[in-house]
Write a protein that holds these residues in place. Structure first.
Motif, PDB file in Angstrom:
ATOM      1  N   LEU A 173       1.014  -1.024  -0.068  1.00  0.00           N
ATOM      2  CA  LEU A 173       0.402   0.000  -0.059  1.00  0.00           C
ATOM      3  C   LEU A 173       0.791   0.975   0.526  1.00  0.00           C
ATOM      4  O   LEU A 173       1.895   1.792   0.343  1.00  0.00           O
ATOM      5  N   THR A 175       1.775   4.354   1.601  1.00  0.00           N
ATOM      6  CA  THR A 175       1.865   4.789   2.145  1.00  0.00           C
ATOM      7  C   THR A 175       2.317   6.610   2.514  1.00  0.00           C
ATOM      8  O   THR A 175       2.057   6.843   3.684  1.00  0.00           O
ATOM      9  N   SER A 440       7.687   3.536   8.014  1.00  0.00           N
ATOM     10  CA  SER A 440       7.167   3.239   6.756  1.00  0.00           C
ATOM     11  C   SER A 440       8.263   2.699   5.514  1.00  0.00           C
ATOM     12  O   SER A 440       8.532   1.900   4.937  1.00  0.00           O
ATOM     13  N   LEU A 475      -3.875   5.602   9.112  1.00  0.00           N
ATOM     14  CA  LEU A 475      -2.988   5.872   9.182  1.00  0.00           C
ATOM     15  C   LEU A 475      -1.749   4.389   9.171  1.00  0.00           C
ATOM     16  O   LEU A 475      -0.769   3.671   8.733  1.00  0.00           O
ATOM     17  N   ARG A 478      -2.323   1.171   7.622  1.00  0.00           N
ATOM     18  CA  ARG A 478      -2.378   1.667   6.360  1.00  0.00           C
ATOM     19  C   ARG A 478      -0.276   0.532   6.167  1.00  0.00           C
ATOM     20  O   ARG A 478      -0.391  -0.621   6.013  1.00  0.00           O
ATOM     21  N   ASN A 482       1.267  -3.442   5.315  1.00  0.00           N
ATOM     22  CA  ASN A 482       2.122  -3.877   4.604  1.00  0.00           C
ATOM     23  C   ASN A 482       2.871  -4.926   5.241  1.00  0.00           C
ATOM     24  O   ASN A 482       3.854  -5.704   5.268  1.00  0.00           O
ATOM     25  N   TYR A 511      -8.022  -4.463   6.243  1.00  0.00           N
ATOM     26  CA  TYR A 511      -8.126  -3.263   5.254  1.00  0.00           C
ATOM     27  C   TYR A 511      -9.268  -2.254   5.066  1.00  0.00           C
ATOM     28  O   TYR A 511      -9.499  -1.435   5.106  1.00  0.00           O
ATOM     29  N   ILE A 514      -9.000   1.340   6.962  1.00  0.00           N
ATOM     30  CA  ILE A 514      -8.434   1.980   6.685  1.00  0.00           C
ATOM     31  C   ILE A 514      -9.157   2.993   5.656  1.00  0.00           C
ATOM     32  O   ILE A 514     -10.384   2.469   5.026  1.00  0.00           O
ATOM     33  N   HIS A 516      -9.862   3.613   2.461  1.00  0.00           N
ATOM     34  CA  HIS A 516      -8.879   3.056   1.278  1.00  0.00           C
ATOM     35  C   HIS A 516     -10.148   3.885  -0.132  1.00  0.00           C
ATOM     36  O   HIS A 516     -10.966   4.475   0.301  1.00  0.00           O
ATOM     37  N   ASP A 520      -6.207   1.974  -3.195  1.00  0.00           N
ATOM     38  CA  ASP A 520      -5.413   0.309  -3.016  1.00  0.00           C
ATOM     39  C   ASP A 520      -6.382  -0.495  -2.653  1.00  0.00           C
ATOM     40  O   ASP A 520      -6.096  -2.015  -2.266  1.00  0.00           O
TER      41      ASP A 520
END
Length: 620
Positions: A173, A175, A440, A475, A478, A482, A511, A514, A516, A520
């Motif tokens: 995804l 970020t 991230s 966030l 997300r 990952n 999922y 988030i 999205h 996404d």
């Protein structure tokens, strides 16, 4: 025409003299002696994949689980055969030309257990790969595909047609990185930081193609609110169906060009523009459902066009058609530059003066302007390095931005950026935005190098603590997704399927937590398809498929997933999806029917009558 058909049939009469040496089903039913083979295939784990690949003229069978293959081919008379299919067996204007009910093309001599055991090789991942034949010279340079026949006790027990879908397990995804703020962002601001794009619709009045500032002003004002202006614009201009196609396209192009001129009048810079024009078949098919015109869904486009020449019918349909004339506009945005500089020396001097005067807000404006000047190639790439920022708490935001801007210019220096963020964290401990940037990049580092050394448990603990430190939950999730994606790939390589499947469930559940968007959904769908979770992937994509707003990449991936189902072209809603794909990118639609070796799904899709009709209408 008769001569060309005769020659084509004659060609296949020559190349279909196969070396078949196994028993075919009788009376349309598989032998009871195929029971063990069919049971094993039906119970095959989704994690086990197999198919045919090629290297020049050599053909190879590849399977991801050698132990399962040993169960499938367990006795001396068990084996495989390859059936070579030629695209010319699916001519437009003529019936398809399969060799028989069970053998569609040219079947190579079968290979049995003794040969398969003697020619085993393994990939670096432990997949089993075996050469099973060679492409005959008469097929060189032709558009061909390879199907698999599974044999048990020299009996035909299973036939597999391969189709390419294209899942990507490694697509994480997006970020992004926090810049310009070390405070909590609102939902709308966060969307701008991560996406920097905007989409809206402008309705068209019948036969009108001139637009003025008053028509567009409210839309542009909403962009000004976030201090952005338009860098590029993509316009999909749609006409209703009445009238000639060439006239409709010309009208739509004039409308789109008029809209661009109005937007450019609001700002100094010109706008890079892409314009696509189409007739709005998608909304038409959707809107006539449940009306007296619903039976039109089964008609060809030509037949519908002819009916729309009737003035009385046009009058009845006008309330629907009026909604079909519109433009879908997607813009890419960038922050407005509030400061102008004649040269970089002046910029650096003013920045240094602001730092010495502790004028952080003015230094931030200069820093943002400098980055955009570099992005536009007005000033050289090394300008950002010349803007020196003290590593001190009052300048933490400037220091954070400096790291982000320099990393965006040189993404290959990921470890250097990580090191700088960790220094910054010592100045602003537990700052959630700095932590977000660190995690991230750590996940990106793991994705780039699966062997990177770190404590996975500590990483997971840190990710789960971000929300408690003040980071927005969406966030934080997300990043967590990952992490699960990367760990699941590791478990897959280790054949720890149960642990990997547990992570798939966590990803699917997380999922929903988030904020999205369609990007996404597409990213996670591709990942799920990489592990054969087709139904899950389809469920994520479906909410974005209702109308012509559907992004092109998402639409085509959904079609890739679903077009291999029996008779997909016979359903009116699916036909509308296919017409939408044709409108958006005809050559890409036609490419679905290319051989798999050339990036297509499969030309064997042309066995479906409706799909073949669309293909022959738009691609030949």
């Amino acid at each position: 025409m008769r001569l060309s058909i005769f020659l084509l049939i004659g060609l296949f009469a020559q190349i279909q003299s196969s070396a078949q040496s196994f028993k075919l089903p009788k009376g349309g039913r598989l032998s009871q002696k195929c029971r063990d083979c069919i049971r094993l295939l039906n119970k095959k784990s989704d994690d086990i994949m197999y198919g045919v690949t090629h290297d020049a003229e050599d053909l190879y069978f590849l399977v991801t689980d050698p132990e399962w293959f040993d169960l499938l081919i367990s006795k001396p008379r068990d084996g495989l055969a390859i059936d070579i299919i030629d695209k010319e067996q699916y001519p437009c204007g003529s019936p398809n030309q399969p060799k028989s009910e069970y053998i569609r093309g040219f079947d190579l001599p079968p290979v049995y257990k003794k040969y398969l055991d003697a020619n085993r090789n393994y990939t670096f991942r432990g997949d089993l790969i075996i050469k099973v034949g060679e492409i005959p010279p008469e097929f060189f340079g032709r558009e061909i595909e390879f199907n698999i026949i599974v044999l048990q006790n020299r009996r035909y027990c299973h036939y597999l047609s391969n189709h390419a879908i294209g899942g990507h397990k490694w697509e994480l995804l997006e970020t992004g990185l926090f810049a310009d703020t070390l405070a909590q962002l609102s939902g709308q601001d966060r969307a701008i930081v991560l996406d920097k794009s905007f989409q809206f619709e402008i309705p068209f009045e019948k036969n009108k193609y001139q637009y003025h500032a008053d028509d567009i002003q409210p839309i542009y004002d909403s962009l000004l609110f976030y201090k952005y202006h338009i860098n590029s614009m993509e316009i999909e201009a749609y006409s209703s169906l009445e009238g000639g196609k060439s006239r409709n396209q010309l009208l739509q192009k004039k409308r789109a060009q008029s809209i661009v001129r109005v937007f450019e009048s609001f700002q100094r810079d010109t706008i890079q523009t892409t314009i696509k024009t189409s007739e709005n078949w998608v909304d038409f098919f959707n809107d006539i459902e449940g009306t007296p015109f619903s039976n039109w869904q089964s008609l060809s486009k030509g037949a519908i066009k002819r009916k729309l020449k009737d003035p009385k019918i046009l009058e009845q349909l006008e309330p629907l058609l009026s909604d079909h004339r519109k433009a879908i506009i997607r813009v890419k945005l960038e922050k407005k530059i509030n400061l102008t500089f004649s040269d970089q020396k002046e910029l650096v001097q003013l920045f240094n003066q602001s730092i010495h005067a502790d004028n952080v807000s003015y230094a931030l404006e200069i820093q943002r302007s400098a980055y955009q000047y570099v992005q536009k190639n007005v000033f050289p790439d090394n300008l950002m390095q010349k803007l020196e920022v003290p590593l001190a708490r009052p300048f933490a935001l400037l220091y954070n931005n400096k790291i982000v801007y320099e990393y965006l210019q040189r993404s290959d220096e990921l470890q250097a950026a990580l090191s700088e963020f960790e220094k910054l964290l010592e100045i602003v401990p537990d700052n959630p935005q700095v932590l977000y940037n660190i995690y991230s990049l750590r996940l990106k580092s793991w994705g780039l190098n699966a062997e990177v050394s770190f404590d996975r448990k500590e990483l997971l603990k840190g990710l789960k603590s971000l929300e408690s430190k003040g980071l927005n939950a969406a966030l934080a999730n997300r990043l967590l997704i990952n992490y699960y994606i990367l760990l699941s790939e590791k478990y897959q390589h280790q054949r720890k399927y149960r642990l990997k499947n547990d992570l798939l469930k966590k990803i699917y559940a997380t999922y929903e937590k988030i904020d999205h968007n369609s990007d996404d959904a597409l990213s996670i769908a591709k990942y799920l398809v990489g592990y054969q979770k087709y139904k899950w992937a389809i469920s994520l994509l479906k909410p974005y498929l209702n109308d012509i707003y559907t992004p092109e990449d998402l639409l085509f991936f959904y079609i890739n997933l679903t077009i291999v189902k029996p008779k997909p072209g016979h359903h009116s809603k699916y036909k509308a999806l296919l017409l939408n794909a044709i409108n958006k990118n005809t050559s890409r639609f036609c490419g679905l029917f290319d051989p798999m070796m050339y990036g297509g799904v499969s030309f064997q899709l042309l066995e479906d009558v409706q799909l073949k009709e669309l293909y022959c209408s738009y691609c030949q």
